[in-house]
Design a protein around this motif. Structure first.
Motif, mmCIF file in Angstrom:
data_model
loop_
_atom_site.group_PDB
_atom_site.id
_atom_site.type_symbol
_atom_site.label_atom_id
_atom_site.label_comp_id
_atom_site.label_asym_id
_atom_site.label_seq_id
_atom_site.Cartn_x
_atom_site.Cartn_y
_atom_site.Cartn_z
ATOM 1 N N PHE A 213 -0.376 -0.383 2.452
ATOM 2 C CA PHE A 213 1.052 -0.175 2.230
ATOM 3 C C PHE A 213 1.321 -0.064 0.733
ATOM 4 C CE2 PHE A 213 2.009 -2.504 6.341
ATOM 5 C CZ PHE A 213 2.586 -1.411 6.974
ATOM 6 N N VAL A 214 2.165 0.875 0.355
ATOM 7 C CA VAL A 214 2.645 0.894 -1.034
ATOM 8 C C VAL A 214 3.420 -0.389 -1.287
ATOM 9 C CG1 VAL A 214 4.179 2.034 -2.676
ATOM 10 C CG2 VAL A 214 2.735 3.411 -1.142
ATOM 11 N N ASN A 215 3.090 -1.055 -2.385
ATOM 12 C CA ASN A 215 3.748 -2.317 -2.708
ATOM 13 C C ASN A 215 4.570 -2.243 -3.989
ATOM 14 O OD1 ASN A 215 4.195 -5.147 -2.211
ATOM 15 N ND2 ASN A 215 2.804 -5.595 -3.916
ATOM 16 N N TYR A 216 4.065 -1.462 -4.982
ATOM 17 C CA TYR A 216 4.746 -1.419 -6.287
ATOM 18 C C TYR A 216 4.396 -0.113 -6.992
ATOM 19 C CZ TYR A 216 5.585 -2.518 -11.227
ATOM 20 O OH TYR A 216 6.007 -2.484 -12.536
ATOM 21 N N ILE A 217 5.383 0.509 -7.600
ATOM 22 C CA ILE A 217 5.189 1.750 -8.358
ATOM 23 C C ILE A 217 5.561 1.471 -9.811
ATOM 24 C CG2 ILE A 217 5.804 4.193 -8.570
ATOM 25 C CD1 ILE A 217 6.809 4.029 -5.630
ATOM 26 N N THR A 218 4.637 1.733 -10.724
ATOM 27 C CA THR A 218 4.905 1.467 -12.135
ATOM 28 C C THR A 218 5.813 2.543 -12.731
ATOM 29 O OG1 THR A 218 3.036 2.737 -13.013
ATOM 30 C CG2 THR A 218 2.590 0.468 -12.317
ATOM 31 N N ASP A 219 6.376 2.249 -13.874
ATOM 32 C CA ASP A 219 7.277 3.206 -14.531
ATOM 33 C C ASP A 219 6.559 4.506 -14.889
ATOM 34 O OD1 ASP A 219 9.375 1.445 -14.345
ATOM 35 O OD2 ASP A 219 9.125 0.648 -16.383
ATOM 36 N N ASP A 220 5.232 4.418 -15.119
ATOM 37 C CA ASP A 220 4.494 5.638 -15.471
ATOM 38 C C ASP A 220 3.762 6.252 -14.271
ATOM 39 O OD1 ASP A 220 2.846 3.459 -15.460
ATOM 40 O OD2 ASP A 220 1.811 3.928 -17.342
ATOM 41 N N GLY A 221 4.149 5.850 -13.056
ATOM 42 C CA GLY A 221 3.727 6.598 -11.882
ATOM 43 C C GLY A 221 2.465 6.139 -11.180
ATOM 44 N N TYR A 222 1.932 4.985 -11.531
ATOM 45 C CA TYR A 222 0.775 4.469 -10.808
ATOM 46 C C TYR A 222 1.251 3.589 -9.651
ATOM 47 C CZ TYR A 222 -1.934 6.272 -14.680
ATOM 48 O OH TYR A 222 -2.486 7.113 -15.617
ATOM 49 N N ILE A 223 0.457 3.593 -8.572
ATOM 50 C CA ILE A 223 0.895 2.965 -7.330
ATOM 51 C C ILE A 223 -0.059 1.840 -6.952
ATOM 52 C CG2 ILE A 223 1.339 3.363 -4.865
ATOM 53 C CD1 ILE A 223 1.775 6.372 -5.691
ATOM 54 N N TYR A 224 0.508 0.665 -6.727
ATOM 55 C CA TYR A 224 -0.270 -0.482 -6.283
ATOM 56 C C TYR A 224 0.029 -0.750 -4.807
ATOM 57 C CZ TYR A 224 -1.649 -1.361 -11.075
ATOM 58 O OH TYR A 224 -2.191 -1.235 -12.326
ATOM 59 N N VAL A 225 -0.992 -1.218 -4.092
ATOM 60 C CA VAL A 225 -0.887 -1.329 -2.638
ATOM 61 C C VAL A 225 -1.260 -2.730 -2.167
ATOM 62 C CG1 VAL A 225 -1.334 1.115 -2.221
ATOM 63 C CG2 VAL A 225 -3.266 -0.483 -2.367
ATOM 64 N N ARG A 226 -0.906 -3.011 -0.917
ATOM 65 C CA ARG A 226 -1.390 -4.205 -0.248
ATOM 66 C C ARG A 226 -1.989 -3.785 1.098
ATOM 67 N NH1 ARG A 226 4.038 -7.659 0.547
ATOM 68 N NH2 ARG A 226 2.936 -8.633 -1.196
ATOM 69 N N ARG A 227 -2.831 -4.653 1.651
ATOM 70 C CA ARG A 227 -3.574 -4.303 2.855
ATOM 71 C C ARG A 227 -2.693 -4.306 4.107
ATOM 72 N NH1 ARG A 227 -9.010 -7.839 2.872
ATOM 73 N NH2 ARG A 227 -7.509 -9.549 2.906
ATOM 74 N N ASN A 228 -2.976 -3.371 5.000
ATOM 75 C CA ASN A 228 -2.417 -3.373 6.344
ATOM 76 C C ASN A 228 -3.612 -3.526 7.281
ATOM 77 O OD1 ASN A 228 -0.818 -3.105 8.618
ATOM 78 N ND2 ASN A 228 -0.712 -0.876 8.499
ATOM 79 N N GLY A 229 -3.940 -4.772 7.628
ATOM 80 C CA GLY A 229 -5.202 -5.060 8.300
ATOM 81 C C GLY A 229 -6.270 -5.393 7.276
#
Length: 355
Positions: free
Chosen positions: A71-87
């Motif tokens: 799952f997308v969890n956080y999007i930085t101001d410069d466009g990088y995407i951090y996620v968390r697990r689904n399963g």
């Protein structure tokens, strides 16, 4: 290509993340419907095909339809995407993988980025974790990312497809456990085409949300209230490198289905499955489970007032990666074993220990 293999590739290559199984369930139902008398689904998407719906004695064969994802969890101001697990997605394998974002605007491609080996001066301090893996979709700002339709909660899957290795194996993502959905559908098709008449109601169940706690099986078991449940899932092939057989047992792809002993597995039912395997000369292996099997077997066994349940597992290499591997002969033998059991199960059989 034969229709069953065409179905296998279509079904395995489709994405079916936990909580978002709809499209995979549709593919599965389209294949199964001609071979059952009726079908239904529940609120969260578990799909069920039924033969002899009027019968009082109910037998379930079951697999789970969902795959691990992010799952997308956080999007930085410069466009990088951090996620968390689904399963149970593995942080260790993420770097350099291609991914698909499933947005309302359609699929968006991305990659898990990672620093080059040249600049990783302290290897001990730079390992993939939940805090440092990230996805790059080619955007330079949060606004650009959001314009693609990506937001917190957007589901992300690895971009990999099923392949054949050496004519003996299938390899790809999500064989855990859509290969199980293939096997129960294929067993049902063959029974129908061979004109087998079952004396009981057969409920062919493709459950959702197993990867987050057997949720789909818990819900559907309460609705069906079966007398018997045969669950098929995958287990670890422990003969490839880096596995500990002392801890995980000794199971090997190509040597047949794995039958598990454990508290949730009903011994009388397991004995009957073994007798069928031996009579039909179907090879099998044995394993043990401590407390719980970790599969939908547990959900069925402890539902209602208790359901006689057993687990037929398929040895799998490299679980929860994008290169999961199963042996074709094992797949065939799981199908044969389920069919053998169903054709020899007496109507109304009482599995209780004390009568």
């Amino acid at each position: 290509m034969e229709k069953n293999i065409e179905f296998l590739y279509k079904y395995l290559n489709n994405t079916s993340p936990t909580g978002f199984e709809k499209s995979g369930q549709q593919i599965w139902l389209d294949y199964l419907r001609p071979h059952v008398d009726e079908w239904f689904s529940d609120t969260y998407g578990t799909a069920v095909g039924v033969i002899n719906p009027q019968a009082k004695y109910k037998v379930v064969i079951e697999a789970h339809a969902d795959e691990i994802s992010w799952f997308v969890n956080y999007i930085t101001d410069d466009g990088y995407i951090y996620v968390r697990r689904n399963g149970g997605s593995d942080y260790q394998i993420a770097p350099s993988k291609r991914v698909d974002f499933h947005t309302r605007k359609g699929l968006v491609k991305g990659v898990f980025g990672w620093p080059a080996v040249h600049v990783r001066h302290d290897e001990k301090d730079l390992k993939p974790t939940s805090k440092n893996i990230f996805i790059d979709v080619g955007c330079s700002s949060k606004d650009e990312v959001e314009a693609l339709g990506i937001h917190p909660g957007t589901v992300v899957t690895f971009d990999d497809e099923l392949i054949e290795l050496n004519g003996r194996y299938w390899s790809g993502r999500a064989l855990d456990n859509r290969i199980g959905g293939y096997m129960i559908a294929e067993a049902t098709r063959r029974l129908k085409e061979q004109g087998v008449k079952l004396p009981f109601g057969l409920y062919v169940v493709n459950a959702v949300q197993e990867e987050v706690g057997l949720r789909g099986a818990q819900m559907i078991a309460q609705r069906i209230k079966p007398d018997v449940a045969i669950v098929t899932d995958v287990c670890h092939d422990t003969n490839s490198p880096l596995y500990n057989k002392v801890v995980s047992g000794n199971q090997k792809a190509g040597l047949g289905p794995v039958l598990t002993y454990g508290p949730a597995v009903h011994n009388n039912l397991l004995d009957m499955i073994i007798e069928n395997a031996q009579r039909a000369e179907i090879p099998f292996q044995r394993a043990s489970a401590s407390r719980a099997t970790g599969t939908d077997t547990d959900a069925f066994a402890y539902s209602n007032e208790g359901v006689a349940s057993a687990l037929i597992s398929l040895p799998l290499k490299y679980m929860h990666t994008t290169v999961e591997m199963v042996h074709k002969e094992d797949v065939e033998n799981v199908i044969k074993l389920m069919m053998e059991f169903l054709q020899h199960l007496p109507e109304g059989h009482d599995f209780r220990y004390f009568k």
